[in-house]
Design an enzyme around this catalytic site. Structure first.
Site, PDB file in Angstrom:
ATOM      1  N   ASP A 282      39.731  52.777  67.115  1.00 30.02           N
ATOM      2  CA  ASP A 282      40.988  52.030  67.182  1.00 30.02           C
ATOM      3  C   ASP A 282      42.071  52.842  67.893  1.00 30.02           C
ATOM      4  O   ASP A 282      43.059  52.292  68.365  1.00 30.02           O
ATOM      5  CB  ASP A 282      41.461  51.677  65.766  1.00 30.02           C
ATOM      6  CG  ASP A 282      40.533  50.654  65.108  1.00 30.02           C
ATOM      7  OD1 ASP A 282      40.040  49.763  65.828  1.00 30.02           O
ATOM      8  OD2 ASP A 282      40.281  50.759  63.901  1.00 30.02           O
TER       9      ASP A 282
ATOM     10  N   LYS B  65      40.087  73.398  77.360  1.00 27.82           N
ATOM     11  CA  LYS B  65      39.874  73.479  75.914  1.00 27.82           C
ATOM     12  C   LYS B  65      41.197  73.789  75.218  1.00 27.82           C
ATOM     13  O   LYS B  65      41.917  74.701  75.646  1.00 27.82           O
ATOM     14  CB  LYS B  65      38.841  74.579  75.638  1.00 27.82           C
ATOM     15  CG  LYS B  65      38.469  74.681  74.189  1.00 27.82           C
ATOM     16  CD  LYS B  65      37.461  75.793  73.958  1.00 27.82           C
ATOM     17  CE  LYS B  65      37.382  76.065  72.461  1.00 27.82           C
ATOM     18  NZ  LYS B  65      37.034  77.432  72.152  1.00 27.82           N
TER      19      LYS B  65
ATOM     20  N   LYS C  18      40.435  37.107  65.720  1.00 27.85           N
ATOM     21  CA  LYS C  18      39.675  37.463  66.922  1.00 27.85           C
ATOM     22  C   LYS C  18      38.892  36.271  67.480  1.00 27.85           C
ATOM     23  O   LYS C  18      38.070  36.423  68.371  1.00 27.85           O
ATOM     24  CB  LYS C  18      38.753  38.646  66.615  1.00 27.85           C
ATOM     25  CG  LYS C  18      39.527  39.860  66.048  1.00 27.85           C
ATOM     26  CD  LYS C  18      38.696  41.119  66.020  1.00 27.85           C
ATOM     27  CE  LYS C  18      39.442  42.253  65.295  1.00 27.85           C
ATOM     28  NZ  LYS C  18      38.814  43.564  65.449  1.00 27.85           N
TER      29      LYS C  18
ATOM     30  N   PHE D 112      31.708  42.140  63.689  1.00 27.69           N
ATOM     31  CA  PHE D 112      31.345  42.831  62.457  1.00 27.69           C
ATOM     32  C   PHE D 112      32.618  43.283  61.756  1.00 27.69           C
ATOM     33  O   PHE D 112      33.645  43.490  62.409  1.00 27.69           O
ATOM     34  CB  PHE D 112      30.457  44.050  62.760  1.00 27.69           C
ATOM     35  CG  PHE D 112      28.991  43.703  62.774  1.00 27.69           C
ATOM     36  CD1 PHE D 112      28.468  42.885  63.768  1.00 27.69           C
ATOM     37  CD2 PHE D 112      28.129  44.177  61.796  1.00 27.69           C
ATOM     38  CE1 PHE D 112      27.129  42.548  63.790  1.00 27.69           C
ATOM     39  CE2 PHE D 112      26.783  43.857  61.801  1.00 27.69           C
ATOM     40  CZ  PHE D 112      26.286  43.042  62.791  1.00 27.69           C
TER      41      PHE D 112
ATOM     42  N   ASN E 217      32.719  58.343  65.174  1.00 28.75           N
ATOM     43  CA  ASN E 217      32.504  57.855  63.803  1.00 28.75           C
ATOM     44  C   ASN E 217      31.015  57.948  63.479  1.00 28.75           C
ATOM     45  O   ASN E 217      30.218  58.371  64.311  1.00 28.75           O
ATOM     46  CB  ASN E 217      33.030  56.422  63.666  1.00 28.75           C
ATOM     47  CG  ASN E 217      32.410  55.511  64.695  1.00 28.75           C
ATOM     48  OD1 ASN E 217      31.204  55.324  64.724  1.00 28.75           O
ATOM     49  ND2 ASN E 217      33.225  54.956  65.582  1.00 28.75           N
TER      50      ASN E 217
ATOM     51  N   LYS F  27      39.774  38.666  60.167  1.00 29.12           N
ATOM     52  CA  LYS F  27      39.244  39.095  61.482  1.00 29.12           C
ATOM     53  C   LYS F  27      38.658  37.912  62.248  1.00 29.12           C
ATOM     54  O   LYS F  27      38.812  37.798  63.455  1.00 29.12           O
ATOM     55  CB  LYS F  27      38.185  40.185  61.305  1.00 29.12           C
ATOM     56  CG  LYS F  27      38.813  41.545  61.088  1.00 29.12           C
ATOM     57  CD  LYS F  27      37.823  42.646  60.793  1.00 29.12           C
ATOM     58  CE  LYS F  27      38.603  43.811  60.183  1.00 29.12           C
ATOM     59  NZ  LYS F  27      37.797  44.908  59.722  1.00 29.12           N
TER      60      LYS F  27
HETATM   61  N1  CTP Z   1      36.368  46.035  67.545  1.00 34.03           N
HETATM   62  C1  CTP Z   1      36.543  45.994  68.910  1.00 34.03           C
HETATM   63  N2  CTP Z   1      37.453  46.798  69.509  1.00 34.03           N
HETATM   64  C2  CTP Z   1      38.201  47.647  68.794  1.00 34.03           C
HETATM   65  C3  CTP Z   1      38.046  47.708  67.381  1.00 34.03           C
HETATM   66  C4  CTP Z   1      37.100  46.880  66.787  1.00 34.03           C
HETATM   67  O1  CTP Z   1      35.849  45.215  69.567  1.00 34.03           O
HETATM   68  N3  CTP Z   1      39.070  48.448  69.412  1.00 34.03           N
HETATM   69  C5  CTP Z   1      35.398  45.122  66.941  1.00 34.03           C
HETATM   70  C6  CTP Z   1      34.182  45.780  66.317  1.00 34.03           C
HETATM   71  O2  CTP Z   1      33.131  45.911  67.254  1.00 34.03           O
HETATM   72  C7  CTP Z   1      33.802  44.810  65.209  1.00 34.03           C
HETATM   73  C8  CTP Z   1      35.134  44.191  64.818  1.00 34.03           C
HETATM   74  O3  CTP Z   1      36.038  44.440  65.908  1.00 34.03           O
HETATM   75  O4  CTP Z   1      32.982  43.784  65.678  1.00 34.03           O
HETATM   76  C9  CTP Z   1      35.754  44.704  63.562  1.00 34.03           C
HETATM   77  O5  CTP Z   1      35.827  46.092  63.569  1.00 34.03           O
HETATM   78  P1  CTP Z   1      36.491  46.873  62.353  1.00 34.03           P
HETATM   79  O6  CTP Z   1      36.578  48.338  62.696  1.00 34.03           O
HETATM   80  O7  CTP Z   1      35.864  46.495  61.056  1.00 34.03           O
HETATM   81  O8  CTP Z   1      37.914  46.221  62.293  1.00 34.03           O
HETATM   82  P2  CTP Z   1      39.272  46.418  63.060  1.00 34.03           P
HETATM   83  O9  CTP Z   1      39.510  45.229  63.901  1.00 34.03           O
HETATM   84  O10 CTP Z   1      39.331  47.737  63.727  1.00 34.03           O
HETATM   85  O11 CTP Z   1      40.294  46.303  61.856  1.00 34.03           O
HETATM   86  P3  CTP Z   1      40.729  47.333  60.712  1.00 34.03           P
HETATM   87  O12 CTP Z   1      40.842  48.665  61.326  1.00 34.03           O
HETATM   88  O13 CTP Z   1      42.029  46.749  60.270  1.00 34.03           O
HETATM   89  O14 CTP Z   1      39.677  47.202  59.640  1.00 34.03           O
END
Ligand code: CTP
Length: 404
Positions: A278, A288, A340, A322, A209, A336
């Site tokens: 995610d 490859k 969490k 975050f 990302n 969240k």
């Molecule tokens: N985070 C994490 N592990 C993951 C995904 C996210 O620890 N596999 C943490 C990120 O570091 C951040 C928080 O969760 O502190 C929120 O991340 P974000 O991408 O905004 O949210 P998601 O929980 O992935 O939710 P969504 O995809 O529904 O927005």
């Protein structure tokens, strides 16, 4: 915070010495009493008269130029300083301080000083990354010297890279925040995650990302400035880590999970600013992937949510997550926070100009269990980091705060 504080401003011989004038002026305007010490080389870039005029005090260059028979200047200055700031600090000035050399007014005063020292390095990127400089910075950090990291951008030598002196406003902010809350997190173990993760598809391709790691690195630097012991778990980023911070490099979400959970029990504060994938590929190809057909369907599976895992295992830790959102910020942030088990959620609307992944600024709203607790306008990521840690320190139960 700076009113009446006695600050020695050491200016050493790099092109950024001219920025020492702006820094001096800002410190004086903020009410500090500034005594400038220049190295001989610094005088090749900017005149002592400029600094004398701005500081309204004599400028020191030569150790033997004793003007007041009642005192020994370097001892007198060192004894009366609340803080010594070296900006810009060249590789040579850093090496001399690390090695304990005392061959000019600045290095001699530094050895005689018992007050804290803050260094803002500035040099060519290859010099900054040279193992000798890296070792010297680490050595100084282990002695408690604080740093304002150089920025990335156009360097006078023509490179576009890390090595630019931090902006004078950022240095003033670091000084101000140190006087305001220096040592507030002393003895606290702080874990910060930063950057994006990389999920391999095959030996040459991966999913990632836009995260630059800048927000997390700024938090690590600010926590260090507040006296914390900082561990930084860094995913994909091109940034050099702040000095004095323990760095664990990881690549995938799984590696980040393992690194974070291995140190979690010992932590007091955890700030999860990393952008964690995610999903990852169900099968990572050893070879490859060759193209075949018009469409390629990748099968992905969920990664473990690290923050949620930490929330479930939470004991004494103060947990900060975050939330990067593009709509319904408060709703998703509060969701969240609860899901969490976080103490704070730092939410930003990544669709706004000046907020989000790759820039030097951010616009954030911080939520706690009772709702919105701070709304920050467009600020540098350094300033966001500093304000966020201040908020964390104020709410830390072990420091008298109310926690969640
Ligand atoms: N985070 C994490 N592990 C993951 C995904 C996210 O620890 N596999 C943490 C990120 O570091 C951040 C928080 O969760 O502190 C929120 O991340 P974000 O991408 O905004 O949210 P998601 O929980 O992935 O939710 P969504 O995809 O529904 O927005």
């Amino acid at each position: 915070m700076l009113k009446g504080k006695s600050i020695i401003l050491g200016i050493t011989g790099g092109i950024a010495a001219y920025k020492g004038a702006a820094l001096c002026s800002k410190l004086v305007q903020a009410g500090a009493v500034v005594h400038v010490i220049m190295t001989e080389s610094a005088t090749k870039f900017i005149t002592p008269l400029t600094l004398q005029t701005l500081s309204r005090n004599p400028v020191y260059i030569d150790t033997f130029d004793e003007r007041d028979p009642a005192v020994v200047s370097h001892i007198h200055l060192a004894d009366h300083a609340d803080l010594i700031v070296i900006a810009p600090a060249t590789a040579n000035a850093i090496a001399k301080l690390a090695g304990g050399h005392a061959d000019d007014m600045l290095s001699t005063t530094l050895l005689a000083a018992t007050c804290p020292i803050l260094i803002a390095p500035a040099m060519n990127v290859h010099m900054y990354e040279h193992p000798a400089v890296v070792n010297n910075l680490e050595l100084l950090a282990s002695r408690g010297v604080m740093f304002v990291e150089p920025g990335t951008g156009q360097l006078a030598c023509g490179y576009v890279a890390k090595g630019r002196l931090a902006e004078p406003e950022d240095i003033v902010m670091a000084i101000d925040s140190w006087f305001g809350k220096g040592g507030k997190l002393k003895g606290k173990q702080v874990l910060v995650t930063a950057g994006g993760t990389m999920e391999r598809l095959d030996p040459v391709r991966y999913l990632t990302n836009d995260s630059s790691g800048k927000m997390g690195f700024a938090i690590a630097e600010a926590a260090r400035l507040m006296g914390a012991d900082v561990t930084l778990v860094a995913g994909r980023t091109s940034l050099a880590p702040p000095a004095g911070v323990k760095v664990i490099r990881v690549s995938s979400a799984q590696q980040m999970l393992e690194a974070v959970t291995s140190v979690y029990d010992d932590m007091d504060i955890v700030v999860k600013s990393a952008a964690v994938a995610d999903y990852r590929a169900v099968n990572v190809s050893d070879q490859k992937i060759k193209k075949s057909g018009e469409k390629l369907v990748l099968e992905l599976e969920r990664t473990t949510d690290i923050l949620e895992t930490l929330g479930q295992r939470k004991k004494h830790q103060f947990l900060v997550g975050f939330a990067a959102e593009t709509e319904q910020i408060e709703h998703y942030a509060m969701d969240k926070l609860r899901r969490k088990h976080c103490d704070l959620i730092v939410a930003n609307d990544v669709s706004k100009d000046g907020a989000g992944f790759n820039g030097d600024t951010n616009i954030v709203q911080v939520f706690a269990s009772e709702g919105l607790v701070e709304s920050m306008p467009l600020l540098s990521k350094r300033e966001v980091a500093s304000r966020l840690l201040e908020l964390i320190a104020a709410r830390l139960p072990s420091l008298g705060g109310r926690g969640e």
